[in-house]
Design a protein around this motif. Structure first.
Motif, mmCIF file in Angstrom:
data_model
loop_
_atom_site.group_PDB
_atom_site.id
_atom_site.type_symbol
_atom_site.label_atom_id
_atom_site.label_comp_id
_atom_site.label_asym_id
_atom_site.label_seq_id
_atom_site.Cartn_x
_atom_site.Cartn_y
_atom_site.Cartn_z
ATOM 1 N N MET A 77 0.783 -1.213 0.090
ATOM 2 C CA MET A 77 0.141 -0.043 0.069
ATOM 3 C C MET A 77 0.957 1.232 0.079
ATOM 4 S SD MET A 77 -3.098 -0.760 -0.223
ATOM 5 C CE MET A 77 -4.066 0.782 -0.128
ATOM 6 N N ALA A 78 2.262 1.267 0.425
ATOM 7 C CA ALA A 78 3.102 2.498 0.402
ATOM 8 C C ALA A 78 3.114 2.920 -0.981
ATOM 9 C CB ALA A 78 4.389 1.911 0.992
ATOM 10 N N ASN A 79 3.543 4.253 -1.179
ATOM 11 C CA ASN A 79 3.957 4.735 -2.260
ATOM 12 C C ASN A 79 5.152 3.971 -2.807
ATOM 13 O OD1 ASN A 79 1.688 6.578 -2.247
ATOM 14 N ND2 ASN A 79 2.822 7.907 -0.849
ATOM 15 N N ALA A 80 5.418 4.425 -4.114
ATOM 16 C CA ALA A 80 6.500 3.738 -4.790
ATOM 17 C C ALA A 80 8.006 4.101 -4.299
ATOM 18 C CB ALA A 80 6.789 3.972 -6.435
ATOM 19 N N ASP A 81 7.918 5.469 -3.608
ATOM 20 C CA ASP A 81 9.096 5.790 -2.875
ATOM 21 C C ASP A 81 9.268 5.327 -1.249
ATOM 22 O OD1 ASP A 81 7.332 7.419 -1.563
ATOM 23 O OD2 ASP A 81 8.105 9.249 -2.135
ATOM 24 N N GLY A 82 8.433 4.806 -0.692
ATOM 25 C CA GLY A 82 8.470 4.054 0.219
ATOM 26 C C GLY A 82 7.633 4.943 1.337
ATOM 27 N N SER A 83 7.198 5.987 0.825
ATOM 28 C CA SER A 83 6.315 6.879 2.028
ATOM 29 C C SER A 83 5.062 6.114 2.150
ATOM 30 C CB SER A 83 6.285 8.384 1.437
ATOM 31 O OG SER A 83 5.508 8.295 0.093
ATOM 32 N N LEU A 84 4.138 6.700 3.100
ATOM 33 C CA LEU A 84 2.897 6.281 3.375
ATOM 34 C C LEU A 84 1.832 6.533 2.247
ATOM 35 C CD1 LEU A 84 2.663 7.079 7.329
ATOM 36 C CD2 LEU A 84 3.247 4.706 5.927
ATOM 37 N N SER A 85 0.996 5.912 2.065
ATOM 38 C CA SER A 85 0.051 6.078 0.872
ATOM 39 C C SER A 85 -0.918 7.260 1.622
ATOM 40 C CB SER A 85 -1.034 5.110 0.762
ATOM 41 O OG SER A 85 -1.806 4.683 1.689
ATOM 42 N N ARG A 86 -1.714 7.817 0.936
ATOM 43 C CA ARG A 86 -2.676 8.657 1.453
ATOM 44 C C ARG A 86 -3.488 8.105 2.766
ATOM 45 N NH1 ARG A 86 -7.896 8.866 -1.013
ATOM 46 N NH2 ARG A 86 -7.852 7.322 -2.863
#
Length: 160
Positions: A77-86
């Protein structure tokens, strides 16, 4: 038997028995432990994943029935850069978790809801999450988190 599926965008395979549940395949075979198992009876929703874009309780699906399927777990579910999704960020920002055990299933349920209904009402969110049990939060902040993830104001959410 060897079961192969695309999990979080990557083709993955593991040896398994015919009776192996998808939850066990993910946790034991692929070491993706974010999918939690709370009840083994499809009642709690902690094991919710997406199979071919649809929510599925992994404790009631056989791994072999997912041969060739696209499976998304909380780890995906995380964004491609590893940050949390919305959605994940909204759960963090609005305290939509306490012990965290139900959180992966709640996030996966929220993602399915927002895919089908990008602007749900508070009642829509509460109804949709009925298949997911949280024993800590009382759902108030979970509902706020889902509404925030949809871009809506969370001010009118009533505490229950």
């Amino acid at each position: 038997m060897k079961v192969t599926m695309t999990v979080n965008g990557k083709e993955r395979s593991a040896e398994t028995e015919g009776r192996t549940l998808l939850s066990e395949y993910l946790r034991e075979g692929l070491r993706l432990t974010g999918t939690h198992v709370g009840c083994d009876t499809s009642q709690c929703g902690a094991c919710l994943v997406h199979v071919d874009g649809q929510p599925a309780k992994a404790c009631t699906v056989l791994a072999q029935d997912c041969e060739g399927a696209e499976v998304t777990t909380i780890e995906g579910m995380a964004n491609a850069d590893g940050s949390l999704s919305r959605i994940q960020q909204a759960f963090q920002d609005h305290h939509g978790l306490q012990c965290g055990f139900c959180t992966p299933g709640m996030v996966m349920a929220a993602a399915a809801l927002l895919k089908d209904n990008p602007q749900p009402t508070e009642a829509d969110v509460r109804h949709y999450l009925e298949g997911n049990i949280c024993r800590c939060t009382g759902y108030h902040n979970i509902v706020k988190s889902v509404l925030a993830a949809s871009g809506q104001s969370v001010e009118p959410v009533a505490a229950e």
